[in-house]
Structures are given as C-alpha cells and as structure tokens.
Design an enzyme around this catalytic site. Structure first.
Site, short mmCIF file in Angstrom:
data_model
loop_
_atom_site.label_atom_id
_atom_site.label_comp_id
_atom_site.label_asym_id
_atom_site.label_seq_id
_atom_site.Cartn_x
_atom_site.Cartn_y
_atom_site.Cartn_z
N TYR A 140 29.23 43.16 33.95
CA TYR A 140 29.11 41.73 34.25
C TYR A 140 29.96 41.44 35.48
O TYR A 140 31.18 41.32 35.39
CB TYR A 140 29.58 40.94 33.03
CG TYR A 140 29.32 39.45 33.06
CD1 TYR A 140 28.67 38.83 34.12
CD2 TYR A 140 29.74 38.65 32.01
CE1 TYR A 140 28.44 37.46 34.13
CE2 TYR A 140 29.52 37.28 31.99
CZ TYR A 140 28.87 36.69 33.06
OH TYR A 140 28.66 35.34 33.06
N LYS A 168 24.75 42.81 35.65
CA LYS A 168 24.42 41.39 35.76
C LYS A 168 25.22 40.86 36.92
O LYS A 168 26.45 40.77 36.87
CB LYS A 168 24.76 40.62 34.48
CG LYS A 168 24.43 39.13 34.62
CD LYS A 168 24.97 38.28 33.50
CE LYS A 168 24.68 36.80 33.76
NZ LYS A 168 25.29 35.91 32.75
#
Length: 301
Positions: A140, A168
């Site tokens: 992330y 992400k």
C-alpha cells in the site's frame, strides 16, 4: 512456504467498516448486507480495513473481527484482500497471520506510518512479513500517510521480494503510475488507488483498481470496468466517467472517510458514523456531496 495463488483483477472495492449509531461497535448486520450488495452488483473483490475502512480507529480485536466478517460474508464469491497496518513488524505479522487463518485471499500491507522507513529498512520489513505468510502481499503505497516517498524504480524493487506481488498506488502521481504499469509490470502489478486517477489507470492497462467509490456505487464502477478495460470503448467510458469523476473528486476535497459515510447515508445504505477524532461533514459539505450524488440516486429510483 508455498505461496497461495490468487489472481486479482477488476474492481476491488475499498470498503468501509459499518458502525453502530453511536460509533461504539461494529455493525455486523450492516457489514453483511454491504457485502451482499457489492457482490450482487458485480464487484470483483473486497478490500476491508484500509483507509476507507478506518483501520486506525479499530481495536486489535475489532480489526480481526472485521476481516473475519468480510471473509465469511464473501463466502468465496470474490477474493478478500485484508488491510493490515501496524507500527511494528511483529504487529503486522500477527494481523497477516490472522487474515490467513480466517481465509483471506491476500493482504494489503501499509508500512509503519509514524516514523518513515528508508528504502532498505522498508525492504527488510516487507521481507519479514512476507516470510511469515503464504498469502500474496499488495504493498500500500500511500506516502501522504506514511511519509515514505518512492519513485517508480524504487517501487519496482519491492516486487523483487518474494510474495510482494501487487501494489496499490495511492501516491496521486500519474507519471509514476504510468511508468509502473507500462514499464515495470513484470516486477510488480500496479493497481491505481487514487480515485480521480481510476480512468487513467484502467486506460493504461492496470489489471485492477482499488477504489473506495466502488463501495458506494458498485454498479457504475463495474460498468466503467466493463466498458473501458474489457470492451475498450473509450468514448462510452468517458461518458460513464463524468459522474464518477465528480464523485471521486468531491470525496478527495473533504475528509475521505467522512465523505464515504455521508454518501452511504444519502444513497440509502447507512453504515454509521466515523469515529472521533474524524468529524462528520459540515452542512455545506454534505449539500455539495448530495449534488454530485444526484445521478446515482436517480439511477436507484
């Protein structure tokens, strides 16, 4: 250990954590209803306990319970990517191993977010966590929260760590996202995670998008995927994107999770309040949100 194989693709809804009216507890019934609505609308995966899921406001017990509930409610219909965040390696490993035990398909791992790690230390952190699980890891990348700012080449290096397969990207850097998707996809699969760059990411060929708006208006999010990523109909997708852009842009202009909770209420799918210190939208902000939601409310009628 043998790595679990999971193919993440399509619209992966970054989902909220529903709370009771006073915010004191997780609303389990509302959570199950949300999963059924999203899966019924055709989303391709669920990502609980990320930023949209207010993971920093959850107790350790609540965090684990929310992951369990999402996995149970999904019941294998779509993959569940469990969000994991901790200030220590041991804490992250504990959450990751719990996610694996209860049947999550992958984890989305945010690095420690108080004292920013340098690249070498970040690699050690990711390698240690990856070695403790058979689940694939989605890194992330959210520099606004972690203070860890990596360029595309550095992000790609993370993909050389066994088990770190996905990214992400919530950097908001369209150039870096383009570089990752176009030039570095063999090292790490980059998914857009910045709402207003969803169209750009899919048009560039991202195999998935992790998208908070998909938890609000899943039918329209899935329709954009089908039109743009599957059919390649750029003209039709641009028309679909107009209202989705307006909603995505508005949510980025206010406190995001407060906007998500308010939008769910306007749309008739309330998920309770945010938890303090996050405050609800002001009356003016709520009116602006209601305006951009009008096309979606009309579509439900």
């Amino acid at each position: 250990m043998p790595r679990k194989q999971v193919h993440l693709t399509g619209i992966l809804a970054a989902v909220p954590t529903p709370f009771s009216a006073d915010g004191s507890a997780v609303d389990e019934d509302a959570l199950v209803a949300l999963v059924d609505r999203l899966v019924g609308a055709g989303v391709h995966g669920l990502v609980p306990c990320g930023t949209t899921g207010e993971f920093t406001s959850l107790s350790p017990e609540e965090h684990r319970r929310v992951v369990e509930l999402y996995v149970s409610a999904a019941a294998g219909r779509v993959p569940v990517v469990a969000g994991v965040g901790s200030l220590t390696t041991a804490g992250a490993i504990s959450l990751v191993q719990h996610a694996e035990q209860v049947g999550a398909d992958a984890v989305m791992l945010v690095p420690p977010f108080y004292d920013p790690l340098d690249l070498a230390t970040l690699k050690v952190f990711l390698a240690d966590v990856a070695a403790a699980t058979s689940l694939p890891i989605m890194y992330y990348n959210v520099p606004g929260a972690t203070g860890i700012r990596l360029d595309a080449a550095q992000v790609a290096e993370l993909g050389d760590i066994e088990g770190v397969d996905y990214l992400k990207d919530t950097s908001g850097d369209a150039v870096a996202l383009t570089d990752l998707i176009v030039s570095r996809g063999s090292r790490i699969k980059a998914f857009n995670g910045w709402d207003t760059l969803t169209f750009a990411g899919l048009a560039l060929g991202a195999e998935a998008s992790v998208w908070g708006v998909a938890g609000l208006v899943p039918e329209q999010a899935v329709a954009l995927w089908d039109t743009l990523a599957v059919k390649g109909d750029l003209g039709a997708a641009r028309e679909q994107w107009r209202d989705l852009w307006a909603l995505s842009s508005y949510l980025e202009s206010v406190n995001y999770v407060a906007g998500v909770k308010a939008a769910l209420e306007v749309l008739g799918h309330p998920a309770g309040p945010t938890r303090a210190p996050v405050q609800p939208l002001s009356a003016e902000q709520r009116a602006g949100l209601a305006a951009v939601l009008e096309p979606f409310v009309a579509a439900q009628a």
